[in-house]
Design a protein around this motif. Structure first.
Motif, PDB file in Angstrom:
ATOM      1  N   ALA A 181      -8.561   7.716  -9.663  1.00 19.67           N
ATOM      2  CA  ALA A 181      -8.587   7.643  -8.206  1.00 19.67           C
ATOM      3  C   ALA A 181     -10.028   7.824  -7.723  1.00 19.67           C
ATOM      4  O   ALA A 181     -10.713   8.752  -8.128  1.00 19.67           O
ATOM      5  CB  ALA A 181      -7.697   8.727  -7.609  1.00 19.67           C
ATOM      6  N   ALA A 182     -10.483   6.903  -6.888  1.00 20.72           N
ATOM      7  CA  ALA A 182     -11.821   6.935  -6.306  1.00 20.72           C
ATOM      8  C   ALA A 182     -11.739   6.270  -4.941  1.00 20.72           C
ATOM      9  O   ALA A 182     -10.880   5.407  -4.718  1.00 20.72           O
ATOM     10  CB  ALA A 182     -12.807   6.181  -7.202  1.00 20.72           C
ATOM     11  N   VAL A 183     -12.608   6.657  -4.048  1.00 17.02           N
ATOM     12  CA  VAL A 183     -12.595   6.088  -2.703  1.00 17.02           C
ATOM     13  C   VAL A 183     -12.656   4.566  -2.801  1.00 17.02           C
ATOM     14  O   VAL A 183     -13.487   4.007  -3.520  1.00 17.02           O
ATOM     15  CB  VAL A 183     -13.761   6.636  -1.851  1.00 17.02           C
ATOM     16  N   GLY A 184     -11.732   3.912  -2.104  1.00 24.97           N
ATOM     17  CA  GLY A 184     -11.658   2.459  -2.091  1.00 24.97           C
ATOM     18  C   GLY A 184     -10.723   1.868  -3.130  1.00 24.97           C
ATOM     19  O   GLY A 184     -10.376   0.686  -3.042  1.00 24.97           O
ATOM     20  N   ALA A 185     -10.325   2.657  -4.124  1.00 25.65           N
ATOM     21  CA  ALA A 185      -9.412   2.141  -5.152  1.00 25.65           C
ATOM     22  C   ALA A 185      -8.080   1.766  -4.509  1.00 25.65           C
ATOM     23  O   ALA A 185      -7.583   2.464  -3.630  1.00 25.65           O
ATOM     24  CB  ALA A 185      -9.195   3.177  -6.247  1.00 25.65           C
ATOM     25  N   ILE A 186      -7.526   0.666  -4.956  1.00 25.15           N
ATOM     26  CA  ILE A 186      -6.205   0.219  -4.505  1.00 25.15           C
ATOM     27  C   ILE A 186      -5.211   0.604  -5.599  1.00 25.15           C
ATOM     28  O   ILE A 186      -5.478   0.407  -6.787  1.00 25.15           O
ATOM     29  CB  ILE A 186      -6.160  -1.315  -4.321  1.00 25.15           C
ATOM     30  N   VAL A 187      -4.073   1.139  -5.184  1.00 17.84           N
ATOM     31  CA  VAL A 187      -2.993   1.419  -6.123  1.00 17.84           C
ATOM     32  C   VAL A 187      -1.705   0.873  -5.514  1.00 17.84           C
ATOM     33  O   VAL A 187      -1.454   1.038  -4.320  1.00 17.84           O
ATOM     34  CB  VAL A 187      -2.860   2.921  -6.464  1.00 17.84           C
ATOM     35  N   VAL A 188      -0.956   0.167  -6.324  1.00 21.02           N
ATOM     36  CA  VAL A 188       0.369  -0.284  -5.925  1.00 21.02           C
ATOM     37  C   VAL A 188       1.359   0.519  -6.762  1.00 21.02           C
ATOM     38  O   VAL A 188       1.387   0.389  -7.991  1.00 21.02           O
ATOM     39  CB  VAL A 188       0.566  -1.803  -6.127  1.00 21.02           C
ATOM     40  N   LEU A 189       2.099   1.373  -6.086  1.00 16.09           N
ATOM     41  CA  LEU A 189       3.126   2.166  -6.753  1.00 16.09           C
ATOM     42  C   LEU A 189       4.389   1.328  -6.762  1.00 16.09           C
ATOM     43  O   LEU A 189       4.761   0.751  -5.735  1.00 16.09           O
ATOM     44  CB  LEU A 189       3.350   3.476  -6.000  1.00 16.09           C
ATOM     45  N   ARG A 190       5.025   1.235  -7.912  1.00 17.27           N
ATOM     46  CA  ARG A 190       6.235   0.428  -8.016  1.00 17.27           C
ATOM     47  C   ARG A 190       7.409   1.341  -8.324  1.00 17.27           C
ATOM     48  O   ARG A 190       7.348   2.139  -9.258  1.00 17.27           O
ATOM     49  CB  ARG A 190       6.060  -0.647  -9.081  1.00 17.27           C
ATOM     50  N   ALA A 191       8.451   1.226  -7.513  1.00 19.10           N
ATOM     51  CA  ALA A 191       9.652   2.046  -7.670  1.00 19.10           C
ATOM     52  C   ALA A 191      10.846   1.134  -7.849  1.00 19.10           C
ATOM     53  O   ALA A 191      10.936   0.084  -7.205  1.00 19.10           O
ATOM     54  CB  ALA A 191       9.854   2.936  -6.445  1.00 19.10           C
ATOM     55  N   GLY A 192      11.775   1.534  -8.708  1.00 15.91           N
ATOM     56  CA  GLY A 192      12.963   0.725  -8.943  1.00 15.91           C
ATOM     57  C   GLY A 192      12.754  -0.229 -10.092  1.00 15.91           C
ATOM     58  O   GLY A 192      11.733  -0.212 -10.775  1.00 15.91           O
TER      59      GLY A 192
END
Length: 183
Positions: A77-88
């Motif tokens: 994790a760093a400023v500007g990082a994109i994360v897509v959390l996937r559930a299901g």
């Protein structure tokens, strides 16, 4: 879908966050026009537990341990990082896009906050902070403010609040497990 991650990340990097109060999880009081989450829990003891918990948080391991499948533009994790959390699973899988808006990396305090991007069912911000106290306790603090981002989410708001409480409890359980895996 893996082949589309570069395009997905490019579109999300160009998108604005879906709320105006960026960084407000640092403030003493959270914005009033949202629902709030505040949990502060002891998850372990000792410097090793703190280091392990902080590392698990920054490397998305907490999210994986909580049952989400994160895909990110950054290993940490760093400023500007994109994360897509996937559930299901399968066609019922929900994509939850966020951008890291700040980090804290001090000797006894480490964490970050991410904010919602278009496509997230909620709009708002969530912060995760691991603290090492003078008594040697390791705390995790989760602060969030959010509200439904779509008509469908507004219709299911009571379920959204339950889902958020469930996710928060899973994050705490995951960080506790990570902190206590120090050895």
């Amino acid at each position: 879908m893996r082949d589309t991650w570069p395009e997905t990340f490019a579109a999300l990097a160009a998108a604005d966050l879906t709320y105006a109060e960026v960084g407000a999880t640092r403030d003493a009081s959270l914005p009033s026009a949202y629902g709030h989450v505040l949990r502060d829990v002891v998850v372990g003891k000792g410097r090793g537990a703190f280091e392990q918990a902080a590392e698990g948080l920054f490397t998305w391991q907490m999210h994986r341990e909580a049952g989400l499948a994160p895909v990110s533009t950054a290993q940490r994790a760093a400023v500007g990082a994109i994360v897509v959390l996937r559930a299901g699973l399968g066609p019922a899988r929900l994509a939850i896009p966020c951008r890291v808006v700040y980090t804290e990396e001090e000797s006894d305090r480490r964490g970050f906050a991410y904010g919602t991007l278009p496509g997230h069912p909620e709009c708002g911000e969530e912060a995760f902070l691991v603290r090492y106290t003078t008594s040697g306790e390791v705390h995790v603090r989760i602060r969030a403010f959010s509200r439904p981002a779509s008509l469908l989410a507004r219709a299911g708001e009571p379920l959204s609040r339950l889902a958020q409480a469930y996710a928060t409890s899973r994050y705490i359980t995951a960080i506790r497990r990570l902190a206590n895996s120090a050895g």
